[in-house]
Enzyme design. Structure first.
Site, mmCIF file in Angstrom:
data_model
loop_
_atom_site.group_PDB
_atom_site.id
_atom_site.type_symbol
_atom_site.label_atom_id
_atom_site.label_comp_id
_atom_site.label_asym_id
_atom_site.label_seq_id
_atom_site.Cartn_x
_atom_site.Cartn_y
_atom_site.Cartn_z
ATOM 1 N N ASP A 19 0.863 -1.186 0.000
ATOM 2 C CA ASP A 19 0.000 0.000 0.000
ATOM 3 C C ASP A 19 0.902 1.241 0.000
ATOM 4 O O ASP A 19 1.758 1.382 0.863
ATOM 5 C CB ASP A 19 -0.856 -0.062 1.289
ATOM 6 C CG ASP A 19 -1.804 1.114 1.404
ATOM 7 O OD1 ASP A 19 -1.850 1.940 0.480
ATOM 8 O OD2 ASP A 19 -2.497 1.203 2.436
ATOM 9 N N ASP A 115 -3.394 2.720 -5.494
ATOM 10 C CA ASP A 115 -2.297 2.714 -4.528
ATOM 11 C C ASP A 115 -2.053 1.378 -3.847
ATOM 12 O O ASP A 115 -1.126 1.249 -3.075
ATOM 13 C CB ASP A 115 -2.557 3.793 -3.462
ATOM 14 C CG ASP A 115 -3.915 3.624 -2.802
ATOM 15 O OD1 ASP A 115 -4.773 2.954 -3.391
ATOM 16 O OD2 ASP A 115 -4.118 4.158 -1.699
ATOM 17 N N GLU A 116 -2.881 0.388 -4.127
ATOM 18 C CA GLU A 116 -2.698 -0.892 -3.447
ATOM 19 C C GLU A 116 -2.575 -2.017 -4.474
ATOM 20 O O GLU A 116 -3.159 -1.936 -5.549
ATOM 21 C CB GLU A 116 -3.907 -1.198 -2.538
ATOM 22 C CG GLU A 116 -4.097 -0.198 -1.428
ATOM 23 C CD GLU A 116 -5.305 -0.523 -0.568
ATOM 24 O OE1 GLU A 116 -5.653 -1.709 -0.442
ATOM 25 O OE2 GLU A 116 -5.909 0.412 -0.039
#
Lengths: 434, 80
Positions: A19, A115-116
């Site tokens: 993350d 973002d992950e």
């Protein structure tokens, strides 16, 4: 430091979840390091009322600013907060650069938003060595090459890997094994689990379930009775029995729905005024559907009132469509049925699901005016062609000129980042492969 | 030593093999500085903000870091 055997059993996987910490804000900080010295958040345009906090830096977090709250609320927590407008192109570019680093270690990478991502490291272990060392190496490489910090979670399933990366921020590193998960995961509140939102949390709370451990030990049959198939799934998640695999890089799951939503520049208190806004959304949805070569037969509307209550309704229609005029007709009919404008509307959204690929032939309907359908389709196609060549604002319907500020937005062009679901179009099968 | 981020024009050679080699850094006053030697080229984040392919260069006997950030160049400059 935990040196534990990850895949003691042949079928144990090694899953990383990585993350990028407060992603948008961190990318802004990477570009302008002086932003690290002040409380800062990336937020929408306040004047256009898309004013929510999308990401905040460490100082803003300390001051009590929360992601998702309105700019007004954020300023109340932190009057000196600096708001930066989002730069989506940069976020797309740098997050894709981060994923290129992941790709150096595995070809099984599944993005979960910008973002992950999950990375299946099971087979890469033969090539690169122990997962723990590689997790740290990825963290170091991203910091060295892109100036971004990431949190890493490692476990034998995707759900616990994600919980691991949430454990400590920034630059966290947590390994959740079959030996330690009861100590690490089970004391966490149930809402930390994927798919436990505020509504589910309230229902769990009513049954005396507060932590993931209590959820794990609650009889499955009772959960199934209360929540259906989701109850069984949550029990599996809490017990680490999620067996879903990480998608191969580049594999696109089929889209399930096409939709857009918009917070309006001012509140709207009647059906006629909201119609042009829904027209813009219907045009964007129809255009995206045609690009994807799909049509759908379930129309869904959602709206948020001035008091911030969300409502929604959907309907299945007789003939699948991707024509804006037909989508709009259903939207307006649904809205008329389910809302009386007791409170003005602040935000509106619509989507089409029940998608299938557009066929060359069409089942003619005795009840529908086919000539009208053809005409509306040709208008859509002509408008799309004009906009593709001369830009979005080169053509619009006359009704949109009635309140230009209200309809002056381009949902197709302005919104390039779509939220993703965990299942990404796969079927939800508790305790089974997805 | 304070460093500043300055975007600059760069004269470079595009090699037929596909790589690029920066040759000159062009300053705002029109002056061109020859890059005498490239010590290393690797992906790095810069302390002045931004990241990209970092060319550690020798210019007039001094080491300077020149970055290719997506599609433009910046240098870690001693001048603001």
């Amino acid at each position: 430091m935990q040196h534990l055997e990850y895949n003691e059993l042949m079928n144990d996987k090694i899953i990383f979840h990585i993350d990028i910490n407060h992603c948008y804000a961190q990318i802004e900080e990477m570009f302008h390091p002086q932003l690290r010295e002040v409380p800062m958040a990336v937020g929408g345009h306040e004047e256009k009322r898309h004013g929510i906090i999308l990401a905040k830096n460490g100082l803003a977090k300390k001051a009590g600013v929360k992601t998702g709250e309105s700019l007004r609320e954020a300023y109340r927590h932190c009057p000196e907060l600096l708001i930066i407008p989002p730069h989506y192109d940069a976020y797309l570019y740098y997050t894709s650069e981060v994923k290129k680093i992941y790709a150096q270690y595995s070809d099984c990478i599944e993005s979960f938003g910008l973002d992950e991502a999950w990375i299946d490291y099971t087979h890469s272990k033969q090539l690169f060595g122990e997962a723990e060392a590689i997790g740290h190496a990825i963290q170091d490489q991203i910091l060295r090459e892109l100036g971004l910090t990431v949190s890493v979670g490692i476990s034998w399933n995707k759900i616990f890997a994600k919980l691991g990366s949430d454990f400590k921020k920034p630059s966290g590193f947590t390994i959740i094994t079959k030996e330690n998960y009861k100590d690490l995961v089970w004391p966490l509140p149930a809402r930390d689990l994927l798919y436990v939102g505020p509504a589910t949390e309230r229902k769990l709370y009513a049954r005396g379930i507060r932590t993931i451990g209590e959820l794990a030990q609650y009889p499955v049959m009772h959960l199934k009775k209360a929540f259906g198939v989701v109850g069984e799934m949550l029990s599996d998640f809490a017990n680490g029995r999620d067996t879903s695999s990480v998608s191969k890089q580049g594999i696109q799951t089929p889209i399930q729905s096409v939709g857009n939503a918009m917070t309006m520049i001012h509140d709207v208190d009647n059906l006629e005024d909201v119609r042009p806004v829904y027209y813009v959304l219907a045009e964007a949805i129809a255009s995206r559907m045609k690009e994807a070569g799909v049509e759908g037969d379930v129309i869904h509307i959602s709206f948020r009132t001035a008091k911030l209550n969300w409502c929604g309704k959907q309907r299945k229609i007789a003939q699948p469509t991707n024509v804006s005029e037909e989508i709009l007709k259903e939207i307006m009919s649904l809205l008329e049925e389910c809302y009386d404008f007791e409170e003005p509307l602040r935000a509106v959204g619509a989507s089409v699901s029940g998608l299938r690929f557009t066929r060359n032939h069409r089942q003619l309907s005795l009840l529908q005016d086919e000539e009208k359908h053809e005409k509306a389709l040709r208008i859509d196609e002509a408008m799309d062609a004009i906009r593709a060549q001369f830009g979005f604002h080169s053509v619009c319907r006359a009704c949109m000129l009635l309140d230009r500020p209200l309809t002056d937005f381009n949902p197709k062009g302005d919104h390039v980042i779509h939220p993703v679901g965990y299942f990404q179009g796969r079927k939800m099968i508790p305790n089974g492969p997805l | 030593m304070d460093l500043y981020k300055r975007y600059v024009d760069v004269v470079l050679i595009q090699k037929k093999s596909g790589g690029i080699v920066p040759l000159y850094v062009c300053w705002e006053n029109g002056k061109k500085y020859k890059i005498d030697r490239i010590i290393s080229a690797e992906r790095r984040a810069s302390p002045v903000g931004g990241c990209g392919m970092r060319y550690a260069c020798m210019i007039q006997g001094k080491r300077r870091n020149l970055y290719l950030e997506k599609d433009r160049w910046f240098i870690e400059s001693l001048q603001p």
